[in-house]
Design a protein around this motif. Structure first.
Motif, PDB file in Angstrom:
ATOM      1  N   LEU A 155      10.386  30.620   4.762  1.00 48.87           N
ATOM      2  CA  LEU A 155      11.635  31.141   5.306  1.00 48.87           C
ATOM      3  C   LEU A 155      11.501  30.928   6.573  1.00 48.87           C
ATOM      4  N   VAL A 156      12.387  29.964   7.373  1.00 46.56           N
ATOM      5  CA  VAL A 156      12.446  29.670   8.674  1.00 46.56           C
ATOM      6  C   VAL A 156      13.544  30.352   9.422  1.00 46.56           C
ATOM      7  N   THR A 157      13.183  30.994  10.577  1.00 43.54           N
ATOM      8  CA  THR A 157      14.488  31.548  11.413  1.00 43.54           C
ATOM      9  C   THR A 157      14.187  30.873  12.729  1.00 43.54           C
ATOM     10  N   PRO A 158      15.264  30.092  12.917  1.00 41.02           N
ATOM     11  CA  PRO A 158      15.306  29.289  14.414  1.00 41.02           C
ATOM     12  C   PRO A 158      15.897  30.462  15.446  1.00 41.02           C
ATOM     13  N   VAL A 159      14.964  30.318  16.377  1.00 36.37           N
ATOM     14  CA  VAL A 159      15.381  31.368  17.685  1.00 36.37           C
ATOM     15  C   VAL A 159      15.702  30.708  18.942  1.00 36.37           C
ATOM     16  N   LEU A 160      17.214  30.664  19.250  1.00 35.31           N
ATOM     17  CA  LEU A 160      17.629  30.033  20.302  1.00 35.31           C
ATOM     18  C   LEU A 160      17.344  30.616  21.755  1.00 35.31           C
ATOM     19  N   ALA A 161      16.911  30.189  22.651  1.00 34.25           N
ATOM     20  CA  ALA A 161      16.457  30.831  24.020  1.00 34.25           C
ATOM     21  C   ALA A 161      16.494  29.953  25.065  1.00 34.25           C
ATOM     22  N   TRP A 162      16.745  30.565  26.310  1.00 33.97           N
ATOM     23  CA  TRP A 162      16.928  29.991  27.386  1.00 33.97           C
ATOM     24  C   TRP A 162      15.554  29.871  28.345  1.00 33.97           C
ATOM     25  N   TRP A 163      15.108  28.630  28.742  1.00 33.78           N
ATOM     26  CA  TRP A 163      13.963  28.663  29.587  1.00 33.78           C
ATOM     27  C   TRP A 163      14.349  28.991  30.976  1.00 33.78           C
ATOM     28  N   HIS A 164      14.236  30.170  31.490  1.00 33.36           N
ATOM     29  CA  HIS A 164      14.841  30.275  32.746  1.00 33.36           C
ATOM     30  C   HIS A 164      13.950  29.950  33.844  1.00 33.36           C
ATOM     31  N   ARG A 165      12.515  29.897  33.506  1.00 37.88           N
ATOM     32  CA  ARG A 165      11.659  29.334  34.384  1.00 37.88           C
ATOM     33  C   ARG A 165      10.609  28.643  34.076  1.00 37.88           C
ATOM     34  N   PRO A 166      11.131  27.464  33.949  1.00 42.61           N
ATOM     35  CA  PRO A 166      10.169  26.413  33.517  1.00 42.61           C
ATOM     36  C   PRO A 166       8.762  26.093  34.222  1.00 42.61           C
ATOM     37  N   HIS A 167       7.768  25.675  33.226  1.00 46.22           N
ATOM     38  CA  HIS A 167       6.488  25.645  33.842  1.00 46.22           C
ATOM     39  C   HIS A 167       5.970  24.398  33.002  1.00 46.22           C
ATOM     40  N   PRO A 168       4.750  23.696  33.463  1.00 43.65           N
ATOM     41  CA  PRO A 168       4.178  22.591  32.927  1.00 43.65           C
ATOM     42  C   PRO A 168       3.553  23.111  31.389  1.00 43.65           C
ATOM     43  N   VAL A 169       3.811  22.721  30.307  1.00 44.33           N
ATOM     44  CA  VAL A 169       3.217  22.887  29.150  1.00 44.33           C
ATOM     45  C   VAL A 169       2.556  21.520  28.452  1.00 44.33           C
ATOM     46  N   ALA A 170       1.567  21.754  27.605  1.00 41.62           N
ATOM     47  CA  ALA A 170       0.821  20.698  27.154  1.00 41.62           C
ATOM     48  C   ALA A 170       0.195  21.237  25.894  1.00 41.62           C
ATOM     49  N   PRO A 171      -0.330  20.238  25.018  1.00 45.25           N
ATOM     50  CA  PRO A 171      -1.070  20.619  23.626  1.00 45.25           C
ATOM     51  C   PRO A 171      -2.241  21.458  24.138  1.00 45.25           C
ATOM     52  N   ARG A 172      -2.458  22.600  23.546  1.00 47.86           N
ATOM     53  CA  ARG A 172      -3.741  23.410  23.574  1.00 47.86           C
ATOM     54  C   ARG A 172      -4.470  23.097  22.720  1.00 47.86           C
ATOM     55  N   ASP A 173      -4.395  22.593  21.375  1.00 50.98           N
ATOM     56  CA  ASP A 173      -5.341  21.935  20.471  1.00 50.98           C
ATOM     57  C   ASP A 173      -4.841  20.636  19.894  1.00 50.98           C
ATOM     58  N   PRO A 174      -5.451  19.389  20.728  1.00 52.84           N
ATOM     59  CA  PRO A 174      -4.751  18.041  20.185  1.00 52.84           C
ATOM     60  C   PRO A 174      -5.303  17.619  18.642  1.00 52.84           C
ATOM     61  N   GLY A 175      -5.921  18.455  17.971  1.00 54.43           N
ATOM     62  CA  GLY A 175      -6.092  18.580  16.662  1.00 54.43           C
ATOM     63  C   GLY A 175      -4.758  19.000  15.705  1.00 54.43           C
ATOM     64  N   GLU A 176      -3.929  19.682  16.581  1.00 54.92           N
ATOM     65  CA  GLU A 176      -2.759  20.124  16.218  1.00 54.92           C
ATOM     66  C   GLU A 176      -1.562  19.712  16.517  1.00 54.92           C
TER      67      GLU A 176
END
Length: 261
Positions: A155-176
């Motif tokens: 049962l999936v609830t999509p949550v809409l949001a605004w990224w008001h302060r973008p920052h670098p993101v990257a995979p934390r676990d390359p296995g996932e």
């Protein structure tokens, strides 16, 4: 978005829940950042207006069961490209070695933990665990209707949001997570990047080919509807249909399905 992207049966009751003040004539957020940080761009207004006036039937025609199902949530995070380049959306690509949804692009998200207060808490926690997203950089705007995926009983609830302060993101676990990307809306709506995919099971639904990623299934369905709601969709050749390889798992109750076994 003729009569809803989730074209698979009867519709549940209820509609999107906009967080307090996240309205077209007074846009804000349930969790406000520090003074001066929140400034929603003008392009958000049409989307929030449509969401405010929408019903569940605009998102799904598959009834959500009263009992059972695994609660989960995904974060539909809209940011803005540098130098005012327009909106973009954060997606990740799952690792090819995963047992489920291997190699498939998706929104950050996952199954709810007992300590999660609500779907927004689930989506933010999962985004932090998957790609290192700082929850304080996000302004929550709305919870979309909960969507049932029968094949996995999620049962999936999509949550809409605004990224008001973008920052670098990257995979934390390359296995996932194999890859993280911010996909510009301008590229998602480019007619050259849009198509429909036919699964060997008979399912046909929307898809996007953007920056080496093939986005389809649940994620493409949610994107397709939000692009329509925001008024961003451009005419595209809907007779462009490609086949998925037979090894790809069936999408179950995914969006804009022309046929559903």
């Amino acid at each position: 978005m003729a009569d809803g992207i989730w074209d698979n049966g009867g519709a549940p009751t209820g509609g999107p829940r906009l967080f307090p003040d996240a309205l077209p004539d007074g846009v804000g957020a349930r969790r406000r950042p520090s003074a001066g940080e929140l400034a929603l761009p003008d392009w958000f207004a049409p989307l929030l207006t449509r969401l405010h006036r929408s019903r569940a039937e605009d998102f799904t025609r598959l009834p959500t069961p009263d009992e059972g199902g695994r609660d989960s949530a995904v974060l539909v995070l809209l940011g803005e490209e540098p130098d005012g380049g327009g909106p973009d959306i954060l997606v990740l690509q799952r690792a090819a070695t995963l047992r489920n949804h291997a190699g498939q692009p998706a929104f950050p998200g996952g199954v709810a933990d007992p300590g999660d207060a609500d779907p927004a808490a689930t989506a933010l926690r999962e985004a932090d665990e998957e790609v290192g997203l700082d929850p304080s950089s996000v302004t929550l705007l709305a919870e979309l209707p909960t969507l049932w995926i029968p094949a996995s009983d999620f049962l999936v609830t999509p949550v809409l949001a605004w990224w008001h302060r973008p920052h670098p993101v990257a995979p934390r676990d390359p296995g996932e997570v194999a890859h993280v990307a911010r996909l510009p809306v301008a590229e998602l709506t480019d007619p050259a990047n849009r198509l429909r995919l036919r699964h060997p099971s008979g399912w046909i639904g929307p898809a996007f080919e953007v920056r080496g990623m093939l986005v389809w299934g649940f994620t493409a369905g949610v994107l397709s509807t939000l692009l329509d709601m925001a008024g961003w969709t451009r005419p595209w050749p809907q007779d462009r249909i490609a086949d998925l390889p037979p090894t790809t798992p069936p999408p179950a109750a995914t969006a804009d399905a022309d046929e559903q076994p």
